[in-house]
Design a protein around this motif. Structure first.
Motif, mmCIF file in Angstrom:
data_model
loop_
_atom_site.group_PDB
_atom_site.id
_atom_site.type_symbol
_atom_site.label_atom_id
_atom_site.label_comp_id
_atom_site.label_asym_id
_atom_site.label_seq_id
_atom_site.Cartn_x
_atom_site.Cartn_y
_atom_site.Cartn_z
ATOM 1 N N ILE A 200 42.462 31.141 47.250
ATOM 2 C CA ILE A 200 41.636 29.936 47.227
ATOM 3 C C ILE A 200 40.523 30.180 46.211
ATOM 4 O O ILE A 200 39.530 30.858 46.501
ATOM 5 C CB ILE A 200 41.065 29.594 48.615
ATOM 6 N N LEU A 221 50.337 31.865 45.313
ATOM 7 C CA LEU A 221 49.914 30.471 45.206
ATOM 8 C C LEU A 221 48.425 30.458 44.912
ATOM 9 O O LEU A 221 47.666 31.248 45.486
ATOM 10 C CB LEU A 221 50.197 29.726 46.524
ATOM 11 N N THR A 222 47.989 29.572 44.034
ATOM 12 C CA THR A 222 46.567 29.394 43.738
ATOM 13 C C THR A 222 46.170 27.956 44.004
ATOM 14 O O THR A 222 46.818 27.018 43.512
ATOM 15 C CB THR A 222 46.259 29.744 42.269
ATOM 16 N N VAL A 223 45.130 27.777 44.801
ATOM 17 C CA VAL A 223 44.597 26.445 45.128
ATOM 18 C C VAL A 223 43.077 26.526 45.029
ATOM 19 O O VAL A 223 42.499 27.596 44.874
ATOM 20 C CB VAL A 223 45.031 25.999 46.540
ATOM 21 N N SER A 224 42.410 25.381 45.163
ATOM 22 C CA SER A 224 40.952 25.367 45.029
ATOM 23 C C SER A 224 40.234 25.070 46.341
ATOM 24 O O SER A 224 39.007 25.044 46.373
ATOM 25 C CB SER A 224 40.516 24.350 43.970
ATOM 26 N N GLU A 228 43.689 21.838 50.079
ATOM 27 C CA GLU A 228 44.762 21.881 49.087
ATOM 28 C C GLU A 228 45.838 22.878 49.502
ATOM 29 O O GLU A 228 47.036 22.636 49.284
ATOM 30 C CB GLU A 228 44.196 22.249 47.717
ATOM 31 N N LEU A 229 45.433 23.977 50.117
ATOM 32 C CA LEU A 229 46.415 24.944 50.618
ATOM 33 C C LEU A 229 47.319 24.291 51.651
ATOM 34 O O LEU A 229 48.553 24.438 51.606
ATOM 35 C CB LEU A 229 45.711 26.142 51.224
ATOM 36 N N GLU A 231 48.072 21.164 52.061
ATOM 37 C CA GLU A 231 48.966 20.201 51.394
ATOM 38 C C GLU A 231 50.115 20.930 50.700
ATOM 39 O O GLU A 231 51.261 20.470 50.722
ATOM 40 C CB GLU A 231 48.188 19.365 50.390
ATOM 41 N N ALA A 232 49.799 22.071 50.082
ATOM 42 C CA ALA A 232 50.812 22.782 49.304
ATOM 43 C C ALA A 232 51.870 23.423 50.177
ATOM 44 O O ALA A 232 53.039 23.498 49.780
ATOM 45 C CB ALA A 232 50.122 23.845 48.437
#
Length: 234
Positions: A200, A221-224, A228-229, A231-232
């Motif tokens: 994150i 996995l990279t999210v902000s 968002e995690l 959802e992904a």
């Protein structure tokens, strides 16, 4: 791609990932700098803290986190050539009880906990984490602190203990996803131990993104954000 259905447990770094500590630390150090007539930007102050923290957390026997903060304050004072202010030093050691949760933390953790066990793997003491859990309105299924294992990430003790706790309830490491904001303390050791990981990358945050293998960290996995995690991987 990562899918939540592939995991029975999701473990989290706490500070920087779920608790938004960095602005509070910057504000504290900027107020101190103004009092001491130290000229330094917020980024310079937080990186001075990050360097001090990384070095102090390698010392053995491990210090409890309030003492880590005291020792960080001493080193930051030395970095800028000013005498240690004892009252400010002690106040800095108590700041974890004031750090707020990110806006998406409570809802995100509760959504995950409805579908998997969740764990906290934190470079903190037990009392400070209890305060943070109250702010997040969450009870983790497993908790591993620096106080519990006598060491700080990125050393392996946290992960070995967490994996043993999860194995005891029938969850193998292949069914564990580790989530963190710190490349140094979380993604790098997750890579080393063969754990799936999600980074994150909270916007405008610097702690834990350099030093000790951070440049080689490879999250799956990279999210902000935590939202968002979800959802992904949903």
């Amino acid at each position: 791609m990562l899918r939540l259905s592939d995991f029975d447990a999701v473990t989290f770094d706490v500070y920087g990932t779920l608790i938004d500590w960095e602005p509070s630390i910057v504000a504290f150090l900027q107020a101190w700098a103004q009092e001491q007539r130290v000229t330094a930007s917020g980024d310079e102050l937080i990186m001075s803290f990050d360097r001090a923290r990384a070095a102090i957390q390698k010392e053995r026997p491990a210090h409890l986190y309030p003492d880590v903060l005291r020792r960080c304050f001493d080193r930051i004072s030395a970095d800028y050539g000013v005498a240690v202010d004892p009252a400010r030093r002690e106040a800095f050691s108590r700041t974890p009880h004031e750090w707020p949760a990110y806006a998406d933390t409570e809802a995100g953790l509760k959504a995950l906990q409805a579908r998997a066990r969740i764990g906290a793997l934190s470079n903190i003491d037990n009392a400070s984490l209890a305060s943070s859990c109250a702010k997040m309105s969450i009870r983790f299924n497993i908790i591993v602190t620096a106080e519990r294992v006598g060491a700080y990430k990125p050393s392996d003790e946290h992960f070995a203990t967490a994996l043993a706790d999860l194995d005891a309830v029938g969850i193998p490491r292949q069914r564990v996803l580790h989530v963190g904001q710190s490349l140094r303390a979380d993604i790098t050791p997750a890579n080393r131990l063969g754990l799936k990981s999600a980074w994150i990358n909270r916007p405008n945050r610097l702690l834990g993104l350099s030093g000790e293998g951070a440049a080689e960290a490879r999250p799956d996995l990279t999210v902000s954000s935590l939202g968002e995690l979800l959802e992904a991987i949903a």
